[in-house]
Design a protein around this motif. Sequence first.
Motif, short mmCIF file in Angstrom:
data_model
loop_
_atom_site.label_atom_id
_atom_site.label_comp_id
_atom_site.label_asym_id
_atom_site.label_seq_id
_atom_site.Cartn_x
_atom_site.Cartn_y
_atom_site.Cartn_z
N CYS A 73 -6.25 -10.98 0.54
CA CYS A 73 -6.92 -9.84 0.06
C CYS A 73 -8.25 -10.21 -0.46
CB CYS A 73 -6.14 -8.96 -0.66
SG CYS A 73 -6.77 -7.78 -1.73
N CYS A 110 -4.30 -2.52 -0.31
CA CYS A 110 -3.63 -3.78 -0.22
C CYS A 110 -2.07 -3.70 -1.16
CB CYS A 110 -4.23 -4.87 -1.48
SG CYS A 110 -3.40 -6.11 -1.90
N GLN A 136 -0.29 -5.51 -2.82
CA GLN A 136 -0.27 -6.22 -4.03
C GLN A 136 -0.95 -5.50 -5.15
OE1 GLN A 136 1.71 -8.98 -4.01
NE2 GLN A 136 1.67 -8.94 -6.39
N CYS A 137 -2.42 -5.48 -5.11
CA CYS A 137 -3.46 -4.90 -6.19
C CYS A 137 -3.52 -3.30 -5.75
CB CYS A 137 -4.67 -5.78 -6.08
SG CYS A 137 -5.59 -5.60 -4.98
N CYS A 174 -4.00 -12.17 -2.76
CA CYS A 174 -2.81 -12.44 -2.23
C CYS A 174 -2.90 -12.57 -0.74
CB CYS A 174 -2.07 -11.38 -2.79
SG CYS A 174 -2.36 -9.78 -1.96
N CYS A 220 -7.54 -9.56 -4.87
CA CYS A 220 -6.62 -10.27 -5.41
C CYS A 220 -6.36 -11.33 -4.74
CB CYS A 220 -5.33 -9.41 -5.84
SG CYS A 220 -4.39 -8.97 -4.52
#
Length: 253
Positions: free
Chosen positions: A62, A37, A39-40, A67, A65
């Motif tokens: 996701c 991911c 983001q995380c 996102c 997270c």
Amino acid sequence: MWYIVSIIFGAIVGSFLNVCILRLPKEESIVWPGSHCPQCKTPIQFYDNIPLVSYMLLKGRCRHCHCVISFQYPLIEGITALTSLILFMKFGPSLSYLFYFLFVAALIVVTVIDLYHQIIPDVISLPGIGVGLLASLILPQLTFLDSLKGLILGGGSLFVVATLYQWLFKREGMGGGDVKLLAMIGAFLGWKAVILTVLLGSLIGSIIGISIMILKGKDFKYAIPFGPFLSLGAVIALFYGPSLINWYLYLNR
Ligand SMILES: [Zn+2]
């Protein structure tokens, strides 16, 4: 049944193209590490990495997270799956299908990378030239001489234009990436189709470029990449080239 297989195969390849689009401009490995991911950074499990299906099941978010995952992923997978189906319907289960699918897949990656970064990676265009030349030895649609002429005419014509432009205006108008891309297109499609590609690409590019200038005002200074238009021209030439060339010859009888 085979049509469904070609769609699934296309979607899987599309998933790999997404990795290429993300990593090639950063010069990262396209095989390692696995997807994670953005983001995380949680690694994406295989059951969350099923082309098209996972995006729909996870509703574009996701698992960890939550996102938002870019719509670009399923879009590229969908376009690649559709490309695979259309080429399979045209060429059937054959080497021609595989070669032209590889060709269009390369053009999809080039188009998206060029739109974002204004570059065309050599790791696609240079091996592409070699694959196109080799394919001409096997493919019934293309002779080696035709492929070689396409390579020289495609790469050569843009090289001359790019050099003249640089000499006249003292700045780079067209990148070396476009020259190598058109050489690859010529090697895959032959010399007639490469001429058609340049004509179509320039025509569509001018229409879009002028439209953007009108919409954004004439102080619009962004360079519009040429790669996506050459790619689009090449795809049209691949599907409609012979009919367009015949139509042109018919008009000029
Ligand atoms: Zn996440």
